[in-house]
Design a protein around this motif. Structure first.
Motif, PDB file in Angstrom:
ATOM      1  N   VAL A 126      -7.049   5.502  -0.013  1.00 43.82           N
ATOM      2  CA  VAL A 126      -6.738   5.015   1.326  1.00 43.82           C
ATOM      3  C   VAL A 126      -5.392   4.298   1.247  1.00 43.82           C
ATOM      4  N   GLU A 127      -4.468   4.701   2.097  1.00 51.59           N
ATOM      5  CA  GLU A 127      -3.149   4.070   2.143  1.00 51.59           C
ATOM      6  C   GLU A 127      -3.010   3.248   3.419  1.00 51.59           C
ATOM      7  N   GLN A 128      -2.292   2.157   3.331  1.00 52.06           N
ATOM      8  CA  GLN A 128      -1.991   1.294   4.469  1.00 52.06           C
ATOM      9  C   GLN A 128      -0.481   1.322   4.693  1.00 52.06           C
ATOM     10  N   TRP A 129      -0.074   1.768   5.884  1.00 51.51           N
ATOM     11  CA  TRP A 129       1.340   1.893   6.231  1.00 51.51           C
ATOM     12  C   TRP A 129       1.659   0.935   7.373  1.00 51.51           C
ATOM     13  N   SER A 130       2.594   0.027   7.149  1.00 49.45           N
ATOM     14  CA  SER A 130       2.934  -0.998   8.128  1.00 49.45           C
ATOM     15  C   SER A 130       4.266  -0.665   8.798  1.00 49.45           C
ATOM     16  N   GLU A 131       4.325  -0.913  10.126  1.00 55.19           N
ATOM     17  CA  GLU A 131       5.548  -0.635  10.877  1.00 55.19           C
ATOM     18  C   GLU A 131       6.608  -1.698  10.593  1.00 55.19           C
ATOM     19  N   MET A 186       4.602   1.840   3.046  1.00 57.31           N
ATOM     20  CA  MET A 186       3.269   1.723   2.483  1.00 57.31           C
ATOM     21  C   MET A 186       3.148   0.382   1.768  1.00 57.31           C
ATOM     22  N   ILE A 187       2.140  -0.414   2.146  1.00 53.28           N
ATOM     23  CA  ILE A 187       1.973  -1.727   1.533  1.00 53.28           C
ATOM     24  C   ILE A 187       0.730  -1.786   0.646  1.00 53.28           C
ATOM     25  N   SER A 188      -0.111  -0.747   0.695  1.00 46.56           N
ATOM     26  CA  SER A 188      -1.283  -0.720  -0.162  1.00 46.56           C
ATOM     27  C   SER A 188      -1.746   0.714  -0.350  1.00 46.56           C
ATOM     28  N   SER A 189      -2.238   1.023  -1.547  1.00 43.74           N
ATOM     29  CA  SER A 189      -2.819   2.326  -1.858  1.00 43.74           C
ATOM     30  C   SER A 189      -3.948   2.091  -2.848  1.00 43.74           C
ATOM     31  N   ILE A 190      -5.193   2.342  -2.422  1.00 43.74           N
ATOM     32  CA  ILE A 190      -6.350   2.026  -3.251  1.00 43.74           C
ATOM     33  C   ILE A 190      -7.312   3.207  -3.286  1.00 43.74           C
ATOM     34  N   GLY A 191      -8.111   3.294  -4.338  1.00 38.34           N
ATOM     35  CA  GLY A 191      -9.159   4.290  -4.421  1.00 38.34           C
ATOM     36  C   GLY A 191     -10.452   3.750  -3.850  1.00 38.34           C
TER      37      GLY A 191
END
Length: 311
Positions: free
Chosen positions: A149-154, A162-167
């Motif tokens: 799951v990736e978190q992409w911030s504007e 992308m500020i986070s990438s976790i399994g």
């Protein structure tokens, strides 16, 4: 009544069932349409055309022909503000799957297109815009036993980082994702994902605004099933599983399950969306269904699309 002249746009973007089938979006007093001016390009758009019609004052629409190439089988278009659309697409003619995708932001006032990001993987209906955070959550579902799951911030310039990438869940092969909910109070996201004959609901924590799997919760009970589609902006209860003729509601933040008093999936003799349409209540009654294509923050001045209201 205000009258606008609509320029017909053509598109055939529904070859993959997980993709948005609407030809237009309605939000903040405007209708946004996308497609191509050329009906012969209905299933393969090389230059995407976007159109905005003001529903408050009427008048001529804003029409912009872009240089964006859109895959007919793996793309998504999001309304991220009253004046901005974000187009996400893999390379045209590529089959859906673990392919990188381009993110293009279209200014619906000027027509300017900004290259906003490149996603390392993308599948239609697995990317979710959360307007309260102004962030995308990109969920991988590629048959791996530890998908991402990736978190992409504007950013202030309209691009995304992308500020986070976790399994998540090392114990099951994930092939699909239903939808995603966000709890601003607890700082958690919830979604259901699964593979062959298996489906679990996941809760992941945002710590200081950054997604982490350190407090991951996995609901493995079949009744604890988050059945929201796209981005669910509901309160606690969302549509749960539908089985044996009974519709259930589910609170992913507490794990509570409750029987619904009416089958939301049935309108007379017509089955609607296989139980995945319920996004929230427009009124205090429990019988109002809202179309699952909506994606807006609760309280935003957008025009709701009702599937049905029972009394």
């Amino acid at each position: 009544m205000f009258v606008s002249t609509i320029v017909p746009l053509y598109q055939g973007f529904s070859s993959y069932a997980g993709m948005i089938q609407n030809a237009f979006f309605i939000e903040d007093g405007a209708a946004y349409l996308f497609g191509t001016l050329n009906p012969s390009n209905i299933s393969s758009v090389v230059n995407l055309t976007v159109e905005s019609v003001n529903l408050t004052v009427g008048g001529s629409p804003a029409l912009f022909n872009t240089s964006i190439s859109v895959s007919p089988i793996n793309q998504g278009i999001f309304t991220v503000s009253p004046t901005e659309l974000v187009v996400v697409s893999t390379v045209p003619y590529e089959h859906r799957g673990n392919l990188s995708a381009y993110v293009d932001a279209v200014n619906m006032t000027t027509g300017v297109v900004t290259k906003a990001a490149i996603l390392p993987f993308f599948e239609a209906n697995n990317l979710y815009w959360v307007p309260q955070l102004r962030e995308f959550f990109n969920v991988e579902a590629e048959g791996a036993d530890l998908d991402i799951v990736e978190q992409w911030s504007e950013n202030l310039d309209g691009t995304f980082s992308m500020i986070s990438s976790i399994g998540f869940d090392s114990g099951v092969l994930i092939n699909w994702v239903n939808g995603l909910g966000y709890n601003a109070t607890s700082g958690e996201i919830a979604f259901t994902a699964g593979g062959l004959n298996v489906a679990f609901t996941y809760l992941l924590k945002l710590t200081s605004g950054v997604l982490t799997n350190q407090s991951e919760i996995i609901y493995r009970d079949s009744d604890q099933y988050f059945s929201g589609q796209q981005y669910a902006y509901t309160n606690d209860w969302v549509m749960g599983i539908f089985h044996n003729g009974t519709q259930y509601l589910f609170d992913p933040w507490t794990g509570a399950v409750e029987r619904a008093n009416e089958p939301f999936t049935m309108l007379g003799n017509v089955t609607v969306c296989n139980g995945n349409c319920y996004l929230g209540q427009e009124t205090d009654g429990i019988g109002t269904l809202i179309d699952f294509h909506a994606s807006a923050a609760l309280g935003d001045p957008f025009y709701r699309v009702e599937v049905a209201t029972e009394t």
